[in-house]
Design an enzyme around this catalytic site. Sequence first.
Site, short mmCIF file in Angstrom:
data_model
loop_
_atom_site.label_atom_id
_atom_site.label_comp_id
_atom_site.label_asym_id
_atom_site.label_seq_id
_atom_site.Cartn_x
_atom_site.Cartn_y
_atom_site.Cartn_z
N HIS A 227 -1.71 49.41 9.18
CA HIS A 227 -2.98 48.74 8.86
C HIS A 227 -3.53 49.31 7.58
CE1 HIS A 227 -7.06 47.14 9.31
NE2 HIS A 227 -6.49 46.23 10.09
N GLU A 281 -2.23 43.09 16.32
CA GLU A 281 -1.33 41.95 16.52
C GLU A 281 -0.29 42.20 17.61
OE1 GLU A 281 -2.53 39.52 15.03
OE2 GLU A 281 -2.23 39.47 12.86
#
Length: 344
Positions: A227, A281
Site C-alpha cells: 500500500h 483488497e
Amino acid sequence: MASGLDGIVVAETALSEVDGEAGELIIRGYRLRSFAALGFEAAARELVGGELDLLAGRQRAYQCLAPLFPSLQHREPIEALRMGLASLASQTDAAVVIGAFPVILGAQRHGARTPRPGAGDHVYDLLSTACQAPPTAAEVTGLSRYLVTVSEHGMNASTFTARVIASTGAPLLDAVIGALGALKGPLHGGAPGPVLDLLDEMANSPDIPAELRARVSSGQRLMGFGHRIYRTRDPRADVLKEALTSLSGSPRLELAQKVEHHALEALRLAKPERRLDTNVEFYTAVLLERLGFSRDAFTALFATGRVLGWTAHYLEQRALGRLIRPGSLYTGPRPPAVSSCSPG
Ligand code: ACO
C-alpha cells in the site's frame, strides 16, 4: 520531486485520517471498526450530511434509468455504472447519484426485469440483485461492513480525481464519473478480481510457498499486498476478515489464510527494507465472492461504497471554492535562445 505526490498534503479535510505507520483509520471521529458497524445509511449521513433520503434517491434513479435497463444488461459492471451515470441529468443530487449505483448494478444483471427498489434498505436492495434467494440478515450485515469499510480513505487516487473535478465547479455527477475512471486500474480499485485469480492458481499449486517466492523474485506483484500509505497491516483487511468469518460457509477462507501467510513471508524475504503487508483488497475478494458476486463486479462494488467518500470530498472541496492547479517541471526541448543584440 515526488513522482507520485508521496507525502504531499493537497487539502485539509474533516472526513478521515489515514495513519500509515500505526495502521489506523479514523473516519468522522470514529475508529474504523466502530464506523463500519454503523451501517450504510448512517455512515452515509455521517459523511454526506444533510437530509439524505437514499430510498427516494434509488426510486428516482430507477425512474430515470428504466428505459436504459435492457442496454445495461450483461455489460461489464463498471462499464454499466459509467454508462448509467452518464445518462443521468447533469445536476442530479447526491441521493440520486448514490442511489443510482444499486439500481444500475441490478439492471446489469436483470435488464428490463430489474426489481423496483424499496424491498429493504440500500444494502438489501443491492444484495438481493446478486442473490438467487432473498439475502440473510448476516449477509446484509457482511455487505454493509464492506461498503462502509471502503467508503472513505483520505486522499486516494479516485478521491483526488473527484476533488480536482469539484474544484473546477463541475456538478457532482461529473466528479463521480471521473472518480470511477480512476478506480479502474489494478493499482487502485481493480485488484480484488486478480486476488481470486491468485487464489485459484495457488489452489492448484503443489508448493505454495515456493510458487509465491518465485513470483516475487521474478518481479511480479502479489495482488492484495502492499500500500502507498500503510507501512503495516491495512486496518480494513482485519474488519473484512472478521466480517467474512462471521458468515458461515466461505469455502476460500482456509486457502486465503494460507496464501496470506506464505505471501507475507515471501515479501519479507524479498523486500526486507520495505514493509509490505495485506491490504483491503485481499479479504474483499473472498468476502464478495462468499456473498455471491462474480469477480467482474468487485470494482463496481468498491465504487458503490466509495461514492460516499467521493460525494463528501466533493462537498468539502466546493465549500473551499479554490481551483486545484499544481505546477509541473518542464523537461522537454527548448527553442534556441533569441539573440538580444538588435541589428544596427
Ligand atoms: N508484490 C510484490 N512486490 C511489491 C508489491 C506487491 N504487492 N507492492 C510493492 N512491491 C514492491 C515494488 O515492486 C517495489 O519494489 P522495488 O523497489 O524493488 O522496485 C517496492 O515494493 C515499492 O513499490 P512501490 O511501487 O513504490 O509501492 P507503491 O507505494 O507505489 O505501491 C501499490 C502501492 C500500488 C498498492 C503496490 O503495493 C501494488 O502494486 N500492490 C499490488 C496491487 C494491489 O493490491 N492494489 C490494491 C491497493 S489497495 C487500494 O488501492 C484500494
